[in-house]
Design a protein around this motif. Structure first.
Motif, PDB file in Angstrom:
ATOM      1  N   SER A  72       5.359 -36.728   4.754  1.00  0.00           N
ATOM      2  CA  SER A  72       4.929 -35.339   4.713  1.00  0.00           C
ATOM      3  C   SER A  72       5.626 -34.637   3.561  1.00  0.00           C
ATOM      4  O   SER A  72       6.849 -34.669   3.443  1.00  0.00           O
ATOM      5  CB  SER A  72       5.254 -34.629   6.029  1.00  0.00           C
ATOM      6  N   LEU A  73       4.826 -33.995   2.704  1.00  0.00           N
ATOM      7  CA  LEU A  73       5.327 -33.293   1.523  1.00  0.00           C
ATOM      8  C   LEU A  73       4.874 -31.830   1.489  1.00  0.00           C
ATOM      9  O   LEU A  73       4.890 -31.203   0.438  1.00  0.00           O
ATOM     10  CB  LEU A  73       4.836 -34.000   0.247  1.00  0.00           C
ATOM     11  N   LEU A  74       4.483 -31.289   2.616  1.00  0.00           N
ATOM     12  CA  LEU A  74       3.968 -29.917   2.657  1.00  0.00           C
ATOM     13  C   LEU A  74       5.026 -28.922   2.204  1.00  0.00           C
ATOM     14  O   LEU A  74       6.212 -29.101   2.438  1.00  0.00           O
ATOM     15  CB  LEU A  74       3.511 -29.564   4.069  1.00  0.00           C
ATOM     16  N   GLY A  75       4.590 -27.873   1.552  1.00  0.00           N
ATOM     17  CA  GLY A  75       5.493 -26.824   1.110  1.00  0.00           C
ATOM     18  C   GLY A  75       6.132 -27.090  -0.237  1.00  0.00           C
ATOM     19  O   GLY A  75       6.989 -26.324  -0.667  1.00  0.00           O
ATOM     20  N   ASN A  76       5.752 -28.151  -0.901  1.00  0.00           N
ATOM     21  CA  ASN A  76       6.232 -28.457  -2.241  1.00  0.00           C
ATOM     22  C   ASN A  76       5.118 -28.163  -3.239  1.00  0.00           C
ATOM     23  O   ASN A  76       3.938 -28.252  -2.909  1.00  0.00           O
ATOM     24  CB  ASN A  76       6.615 -29.942  -2.356  1.00  0.00           C
ATOM     25  N   GLU A  77       5.488 -27.867  -4.462  1.00  0.00           N
ATOM     26  CA  GLU A  77       4.476 -27.649  -5.496  1.00  0.00           C
ATOM     27  C   GLU A  77       3.690 -28.932  -5.760  1.00  0.00           C
ATOM     28  O   GLU A  77       2.533 -28.896  -6.163  1.00  0.00           O
ATOM     29  CB  GLU A  77       5.140 -27.168  -6.782  1.00  0.00           C
ATOM     30  N   ALA A  78       4.304 -30.071  -5.507  1.00  0.00           N
ATOM     31  CA  ALA A  78       3.635 -31.352  -5.708  1.00  0.00           C
ATOM     32  C   ALA A  78       2.476 -31.549  -4.730  1.00  0.00           C
ATOM     33  O   ALA A  78       1.561 -32.314  -4.991  1.00  0.00           O
ATOM     34  CB  ALA A  78       4.631 -32.501  -5.556  1.00  0.00           C
ATOM     35  N   CYS A  79       2.517 -30.868  -3.617  1.00  0.00           N
ATOM     36  CA  CYS A  79       1.465 -30.964  -2.601  1.00  0.00           C
ATOM     37  C   CYS A  79       0.607 -29.709  -2.669  1.00  0.00           C
ATOM     38  O   CYS A  79       1.016 -28.649  -2.213  1.00  0.00           O
ATOM     39  CB  CYS A  79       2.094 -31.097  -1.217  1.00  0.00           C
ATOM     40  N   PRO A  80      -0.596 -29.802  -3.238  1.00  0.00           N
ATOM     41  CA  PRO A  80      -1.440 -28.612  -3.409  1.00  0.00           C
ATOM     42  C   PRO A  80      -2.089 -28.168  -2.102  1.00  0.00           C
ATOM     43  O   PRO A  80      -3.218 -28.495  -1.806  1.00  0.00           O
ATOM     44  CB  PRO A  80      -2.492 -29.072  -4.425  1.00  0.00           C
ATOM     45  N   ASN A  81      -1.353 -27.409  -1.325  1.00  0.00           N
ATOM     46  CA  ASN A  81      -1.823 -26.946  -0.030  1.00  0.00           C
ATOM     47  C   ASN A  81      -2.241 -25.482  -0.146  1.00  0.00           C
ATOM     48  O   ASN A  81      -1.544 -24.680  -0.764  1.00  0.00           O
ATOM     49  CB  ASN A  81      -0.694 -27.103   0.991  1.00  0.00           C
ATOM     50  N   GLN A  82      -3.346 -25.103   0.484  1.00  0.00           N
ATOM     51  CA  GLN A  82      -3.852 -23.733   0.412  1.00  0.00           C
ATOM     52  C   GLN A  82      -2.902 -22.728   1.042  1.00  0.00           C
ATOM     53  O   GLN A  82      -2.861 -21.578   0.635  1.00  0.00           O
ATOM     54  CB  GLN A  82      -5.201 -23.630   1.118  1.00  0.00           C
ATOM     55  N   LEU A  83      -2.132 -23.133   2.028  1.00  0.00           N
ATOM     56  CA  LEU A  83      -1.233 -22.198   2.679  1.00  0.00           C
ATOM     57  C   LEU A  83      -0.059 -21.810   1.795  1.00  0.00           C
ATOM     58  O   LEU A  83       0.474 -20.722   1.904  1.00  0.00           O
ATOM     59  CB  LEU A  83      -0.713 -22.810   3.993  1.00  0.00           C
ATOM     60  N   VAL A  84       0.353 -22.714   0.927  1.00  0.00           N
ATOM     61  CA  VAL A  84       1.489 -22.450   0.049  1.00  0.00           C
ATOM     62  C   VAL A  84       1.024 -21.982  -1.324  1.00  0.00           C
ATOM     63  O   VAL A  84       1.617 -21.096  -1.918  1.00  0.00           O
ATOM     64  CB  VAL A  84       2.358 -23.717  -0.084  1.00  0.00           C
ATOM     65  N   SER A  85      -0.046 -22.569  -1.829  1.00  0.00           N
ATOM     66  CA  SER A  85      -0.568 -22.231  -3.153  1.00  0.00           C
ATOM     67  C   SER A  85      -1.968 -21.649  -3.007  1.00  0.00           C
ATOM     68  O   SER A  85      -2.926 -22.393  -2.841  1.00  0.00           O
ATOM     69  CB  SER A  85      -0.636 -23.479  -4.035  1.00  0.00           C
ATOM     70  N   PRO A  86      -2.099 -20.332  -3.060  1.00  0.00           N
ATOM     71  CA  PRO A  86      -3.417 -19.726  -2.871  1.00  0.00           C
ATOM     72  C   PRO A  86      -4.436 -20.120  -3.926  1.00  0.00           C
ATOM     73  O   PRO A  86      -5.632 -20.039  -3.691  1.00  0.00           O
ATOM     74  CB  PRO A  86      -3.154 -18.220  -2.936  1.00  0.00           C
ATOM     75  N   ASP A  87      -3.980 -20.572  -5.110  1.00  0.00           N
ATOM     76  CA  ASP A  87      -4.918 -20.956  -6.157  1.00  0.00           C
ATOM     77  C   ASP A  87      -5.464 -22.365  -5.965  1.00  0.00           C
ATOM     78  O   ASP A  87      -6.322 -22.802  -6.707  1.00  0.00           O
ATOM     79  CB  ASP A  87      -4.267 -20.827  -7.534  1.00  0.00           C
TER      80      ASP A  87
ATOM     81  N   PHE B 146      -0.228 -42.074   8.018  1.00  0.00           N
ATOM     82  CA  PHE B 146      -0.281 -40.640   8.296  1.00  0.00           C
ATOM     83  C   PHE B 146       0.290 -39.902   7.099  1.00  0.00           C
ATOM     84  O   PHE B 146       1.386 -40.225   6.639  1.00  0.00           O
ATOM     85  CB  PHE B 146       0.551 -40.331   9.554  1.00  0.00           C
ATOM     86  N   LEU B 147      -0.437 -38.925   6.553  1.00  0.00           N
ATOM     87  CA  LEU B 147       0.013 -38.156   5.400  1.00  0.00           C
ATOM     88  C   LEU B 147      -0.085 -36.671   5.713  1.00  0.00           C
ATOM     89  O   LEU B 147      -1.158 -36.175   6.067  1.00  0.00           O
ATOM     90  CB  LEU B 147      -0.819 -38.491   4.162  1.00  0.00           C
ATOM     91  N   ASP B 148       1.032 -35.980   5.596  1.00  0.00           N
ATOM     92  CA  ASP B 148       1.149 -34.554   5.879  1.00  0.00           C
ATOM     93  C   ASP B 148       0.729 -34.257   7.313  1.00  0.00           C
ATOM     94  O   ASP B 148       1.447 -34.596   8.225  1.00  0.00           O
ATOM     95  CB  ASP B 148       0.363 -33.720   4.858  1.00  0.00           C
ATOM     96  N   THR B 149      -0.417 -33.654   7.520  1.00  0.00           N
ATOM     97  CA  THR B 149      -0.804 -33.258   8.876  1.00  0.00           C
ATOM     98  C   THR B 149      -1.944 -34.093   9.445  1.00  0.00           C
ATOM     99  O   THR B 149      -2.382 -33.834  10.559  1.00  0.00           O
ATOM    100  CB  THR B 149      -1.255 -31.778   8.890  1.00  0.00           C
ATOM    101  N   ARG B 150      -2.435 -35.061   8.678  1.00  0.00           N
ATOM    102  CA  ARG B 150      -3.618 -35.805   9.128  1.00  0.00           C
ATOM    103  C   ARG B 150      -3.409 -37.306   9.060  1.00  0.00           C
ATOM    104  O   ARG B 150      -2.710 -37.824   8.182  1.00  0.00           O
ATOM    105  CB  ARG B 150      -4.824 -35.453   8.251  1.00  0.00           C
TER     106      ARG B 150
END
Length: 179
Positions: A58-73, A95-99
């Protein structure tokens, strides 16, 4: 020293791209959420080398992981390309991040994962030289000296006009008993 370590959770520890883990042959779960990781390719190559048994990442919350919740763009397509790239580099993940990783994702990662790296374009313009900007504005209400963030001068002054609310169009039809 921890060759029998199976789970490692290092969330919110300000870890950056200089992260170096020792060889952890039995590690199957690694969470690096909310750190300062930006170079996904170097991280994945390092993890592939030192964590051969990794199944959950799981890499959520890092700039390396382009997640909509952290990076609105970022959008869902950016995140899906990221998943394909990670699965290309670490095909043993379940299993990767949340899925959970699907068979379809593994097949797509094998076929096109190497081309799914999200690359940021480098700006062609030289870094802010005296007054030059990448997107110059035709008009700005700020004085020339206030435009440069490094050369900012604040101003403190007293306003001459005092607003009492008598001349407001919005208050013209509202009586005091209605407030």
């Amino acid at each position: 020293m921890f060759i029998e370590l199976e789970e490692l959770i290092v969330d919110n520890n300000l870890l950056g791209n200089d992260l170096l883990l020792p060889r952890l042959p039995n590690l199957h779960t690694l969470t690096l959420n909310k750190n300062q990781l930006t170079d996904i390719e170097a991280l994945l190559e390092h993890l592939a080398d030192v964590t051969p048994s990794l199944k959950y990442l799981s890499l959520l919350g890092n700039e390396a992981c382009p997640n909509q919740l952290v990076s609105p763009d970022k959008d869902e397509d950016d995140y899906q390309r990221y998943r394909y790239f990670v699965l290309h580099k670490l095909p043993q993940l379940k299993f990767l991040d949340t899925r959970k990783v699907t068979i379809k994702e593994v097949m797509e990662a094998q076929a096109r994962g190497a081309f799914m790296k999200v690359v940021k374009p480098k700006s062609e313009a030289p870094p802010n030289e005296a007054g030059s900007e990448s997107h110059p504005l035709s008009y700005t209400p700020l004085p020339r000296g206030s435009r440069d963030a490094k050369n900012h001068r604040g101003i403190f002054a007293k306003c001459r006009y005092v607003y009492y609310g008598k001349h407001s169009e919005g208050n013209r039809f509202i009586r005091n008993d209605q407030l």
